[in-house]
Design a protein around this motif. Structure first.
Motif, PDB file in Angstrom:
ATOM      1  N   GLY A 146       0.809  -0.919  -0.100  1.00 21.29           N
ATOM      2  CA  GLY A 146      -0.033   0.051   0.215  1.00 21.29           C
ATOM      3  C   GLY A 146       0.814   1.413   0.381  1.00 21.29           C
ATOM      4  O   GLY A 146       0.156   2.774   0.421  1.00 21.29           O
ATOM      5  N   ALA A 147       2.056   1.559   0.032  1.00 21.14           N
ATOM      6  CA  ALA A 147       3.410   2.503   0.111  1.00 21.14           C
ATOM      7  C   ALA A 147       3.097   2.902  -1.650  1.00 21.14           C
ATOM      8  O   ALA A 147       3.387   2.511  -2.428  1.00 21.14           O
ATOM      9  CB  ALA A 147       4.530   2.067   0.704  1.00 21.14           C
ATOM     10  N   ALA A 148       2.983   4.094  -0.920  1.00 21.44           N
ATOM     11  CA  ALA A 148       3.030   5.452  -2.300  1.00 21.44           C
ATOM     12  C   ALA A 148       4.925   4.633  -3.387  1.00 21.44           C
ATOM     13  O   ALA A 148       5.713   4.476  -2.416  1.00 21.44           O
ATOM     14  CB  ALA A 148       2.919   6.083  -2.224  1.00 21.44           C
ATOM     15  N   LEU A 149       4.818   4.786  -4.901  1.00 22.13           N
ATOM     16  CA  LEU A 149       5.435   5.630  -5.291  1.00 22.13           C
ATOM     17  C   LEU A 149       5.361   6.522  -6.145  1.00 22.13           C
ATOM     18  O   LEU A 149       4.209   6.857  -6.549  1.00 22.13           O
ATOM     19  CB  LEU A 149       5.584   4.025  -6.475  1.00 22.13           C
ATOM     20  N   SER A 150       6.770   7.472  -6.608  1.00 17.49           N
ATOM     21  CA  SER A 150       6.533   8.340  -7.363  1.00 17.49           C
ATOM     22  C   SER A 150       7.565   8.310  -8.503  1.00 17.49           C
ATOM     23  O   SER A 150       8.560   9.669  -7.558  1.00 17.49           O
ATOM     24  CB  SER A 150       5.870   9.460  -7.280  1.00 17.49           C
ATOM     25  N   PHE A 151       8.175   8.479  -9.189  1.00 19.85           N
ATOM     26  CA  PHE A 151       8.726   9.023 -10.343  1.00 19.85           C
ATOM     27  C   PHE A 151       8.860   9.781 -11.597  1.00 19.85           C
ATOM     28  O   PHE A 151       8.189   9.645 -12.061  1.00 19.85           O
ATOM     29  CB  PHE A 151       9.878   7.206 -11.041  1.00 19.85           C
ATOM     30  N   LEU A 152       9.945  10.947 -11.369  1.00 24.38           N
ATOM     31  CA  LEU A 152       9.794  11.414 -12.539  1.00 24.38           C
ATOM     32  C   LEU A 152      11.261  10.950 -13.257  1.00 24.38           C
ATOM     33  O   LEU A 152      12.183  10.635 -12.181  1.00 24.38           O
ATOM     34  CB  LEU A 152      10.103  12.900 -12.082  1.00 24.38           C
ATOM     35  N   VAL A 153      11.257  10.504 -14.530  1.00 26.05           N
ATOM     36  CA  VAL A 153      12.230   9.902 -15.259  1.00 26.05           C
ATOM     37  C   VAL A 153      12.126  11.052 -16.567  1.00 26.05           C
ATOM     38  O   VAL A 153      11.427  11.850 -17.416  1.00 26.05           O
ATOM     39  CB  VAL A 153      11.732   8.469 -15.522  1.00 26.05           C
ATOM     40  N   HIS A 154      13.542  11.041 -17.136  1.00 26.68           N
ATOM     41  CA  HIS A 154      14.046  12.107 -18.095  1.00 26.68           C
ATOM     42  C   HIS A 154      12.886  11.279 -19.126  1.00 26.68           C
ATOM     43  O   HIS A 154      13.061   9.852 -19.769  1.00 26.68           O
ATOM     44  CB  HIS A 154      15.591  11.352 -18.158  1.00 26.68           C
ATOM     45  N   CYS A 268       4.495  -3.387  -7.780  1.00 26.72           N
ATOM     46  CA  CYS A 268       3.771  -2.169  -7.362  1.00 26.72           C
ATOM     47  C   CYS A 268       2.917  -2.115  -8.506  1.00 26.72           C
ATOM     48  O   CYS A 268       2.934  -2.152  -9.837  1.00 26.72           O
ATOM     49  CB  CYS A 268       4.386  -1.006  -7.708  1.00 26.72           C
ATOM     50  N   HIS A 269       1.005  -1.346  -8.278  1.00 27.13           N
ATOM     51  CA  HIS A 269       0.274  -1.320  -8.895  1.00 27.13           C
ATOM     52  C   HIS A 269       0.591  -0.024  -9.554  1.00 27.13           C
ATOM     53  O   HIS A 269       0.360   0.979  -8.424  1.00 27.13           O
ATOM     54  CB  HIS A 269      -1.069  -1.686  -8.359  1.00 27.13           C
ATOM     55  N   LEU A 270       0.960   0.078 -10.358  1.00 30.27           N
ATOM     56  CA  LEU A 270       1.385   1.363 -11.463  1.00 30.27           C
ATOM     57  C   LEU A 270      -0.288   1.814 -11.958  1.00 30.27           C
ATOM     58  O   LEU A 270      -1.143   1.638 -12.698  1.00 30.27           O
ATOM     59  CB  LEU A 270       1.957   1.485 -12.264  1.00 30.27           C
ATOM     60  N   ILE A 284       9.114  17.418 -19.858  1.00 32.39           N
ATOM     61  CA  ILE A 284       9.623  17.794 -19.112  1.00 32.39           C
ATOM     62  C   ILE A 284      10.440  17.039 -18.471  1.00 32.39           C
ATOM     63  O   ILE A 284      11.357  16.044 -18.031  1.00 32.39           O
ATOM     64  CB  ILE A 284       9.606  18.674 -17.485  1.00 32.39           C
ATOM     65  N   ALA A 285       9.570  15.772 -17.883  1.00 31.70           N
ATOM     66  CA  ALA A 285       9.331  14.021 -17.061  1.00 31.70           C
ATOM     67  C   ALA A 285       8.524  13.189 -17.739  1.00 31.70           C
ATOM     68  O   ALA A 285       7.191  13.426 -17.572  1.00 31.70           O
ATOM     69  CB  ALA A 285       9.823  13.537 -15.935  1.00 31.70           C
ATOM     70  N   TRP A 286       8.136  11.668 -17.417  1.00 29.52           N
ATOM     71  CA  TRP A 286       7.787  10.669 -17.295  1.00 29.52           C
ATOM     72  C   TRP A 286       7.650  10.551 -16.028  1.00 29.52           C
ATOM     73  O   TRP A 286       8.327  10.736 -14.922  1.00 29.52           O
ATOM     74  CB  TRP A 286       8.147   9.529 -18.146  1.00 29.52           C
ATOM     75  N   CYS A 287       5.818  10.755 -15.597  1.00 29.96           N
ATOM     76  CA  CYS A 287       5.463  10.490 -14.515  1.00 29.96           C
ATOM     77  C   CYS A 287       5.426   9.526 -14.245  1.00 29.96           C
ATOM     78  O   CYS A 287       4.059   8.906 -14.450  1.00 29.96           O
ATOM     79  CB  CYS A 287       4.694  12.238 -13.866  1.00 29.96           C
ATOM     80  N   THR A 288       5.675   8.507 -13.301  1.00 29.79           N
ATOM     81  CA  THR A 288       4.885   7.221 -12.914  1.00 29.79           C
ATOM     82  C   THR A 288       4.740   6.947 -11.622  1.00 29.79           C
ATOM     83  O   THR A 288       5.543   7.758 -10.681  1.00 29.79           O
ATOM     84  CB  THR A 288       5.945   6.207 -13.172  1.00 29.79           C
ATOM     85  N   GLY A 289       3.141   6.950 -11.135  1.00 25.75           N
ATOM     86  CA  GLY A 289       3.254   6.706  -9.542  1.00 25.75           C
ATOM     87  C   GLY A 289       2.102   5.978  -9.417  1.00 25.75           C
ATOM     88  O   GLY A 289       1.962   4.821 -10.266  1.00 25.75           O
TER      89      GLY A 289
END
Length: 294
Positions: A146-154, A268-270, A284-289
């Protein structure tokens, strides 16, 4: 190539990358990503402030590839109850903030934390520089369900990547064997012709302008001094070339994104992939959460 040789080459490349980024973060002007690009910086800040507000009170957050801690500072500016731990493979400055711990020389692929010890994991232009399949497995391990994920990728079409490609091209062209040969052999005419082409191709590059001014004045120096001058320039430019090589290799193109996300999706459930953009629509970036699967 044998496995031993391949592993040795990989180890040397990793060490070069680590040293290059250590030098980069030692410069206080690089304390935040996208320094000198206010519109991009504001978009990044809005993203992290919104993410911070979505977290539970006192959440423990892991920042992958934290550099000087820019993301941690943004998260804490929005929510001072959060506890942020940043890790980076380079030697990076310590944080003066009580809720922001930064650990240097720590690899994403082998995190020194217990299973399920974080409420969220974030990364801004860091995760993509790692061995992503190994890092994705570690992300799944240290997050609790249940913990959250947030990545900004080039994003391969971003202004950051485009600017990097231009500078990378200029550095590679300058360090070409023909340029070295002309300078070290005292060939003023040959050097002048090559520099003129370089200036024509990269008219707005400050480094090219500086070298075009400085090198011709030194081409008449004694041979030993010319060689040592060139070797000093190569050494000075090596970290920048190393980092720009890495960025070119790690920026993700639209055609690559689905395959690139696959390791993260294993644990992770994306959410559907999004693109963070400038006001004019430039990526600017890919945003995956998403969240850690239960």
């Amino acid at each position: 190539m044998s496995t031993v040789l391949a592993n040795g080459a990989g180890t040397r490349a990793a060490a070069r990358d680590r040293d290059a980024w250590t030098l980069f973060w030692a410069d206080s002007a690089q304390s935040r990503c996208a320094a000198g690009a206010p519109e991009i910086w504001q978009a990044l800040m809005r993203h992290w402030w919104a993410f911070a507000r979505s977290l539970p009170h006192g959440a423990r957050v892991l920042d992958l590839g934290c550099g000087a801690g820019a993301v941690g500072r943004m998260l804490l500016a929005a929510r001072d109850d959060l506890r942020v731990t940043g890790i980076d493979a380079a030697r990076v400055p310590r944080s003066p903030l009580p809720n922001l711990e930064i650990r240097s020389e720590t690899d994403m692929e082998s995190l020194p934390f217990e299973d399920g010890s974080f409420d969220a994991v974030v990364s801004q232009f860091g995760f993509e520089y790692s061995q992503t399949r190994d890092t994705a497995a570690e992300v799944g391990r240290v997050l609790h369900p249940g913990a959250a994920l947030s990545f900004l990728v080039h994003h391969s079409q971003s202004a950051i990547v485009r600017t990097n490609r231009e500078r990378h091209g200029a550095v590679v062209a300058f360090l070409a064997p023909t340029m070295r040969s002309s300078f070290c052999e005292g060939d003023a005419a040959g050097l002048g012709a090559q520099i003129a082409l370089l200036v024509e191709r990269y008219p707005d590059d400050a480094l090219v302008a500086q070298l075009a001014h400085a090198l011709p004045a030194r081409v008449g120096s004694p041979n030993a001094l010319r060689v040592s001058t060139w070797e000093s320039l190569e050494e000075a430019l090596a970290p920048e070339r190393c980092m720009s090589d890495s960025l070119n290799a790690c920026a993700v193109a639209p055609s690559q994104i689905d395959a690139w996300l696959e390791p993260l999706g294993a644990t992770c459930h994306l959410q559907p992939i999004a693109v963070l953009r400038e006001a004019d629509g430039t990526p600017i970036a890919w945003c995956t959460g998403g969240v850690r699967s239960g």
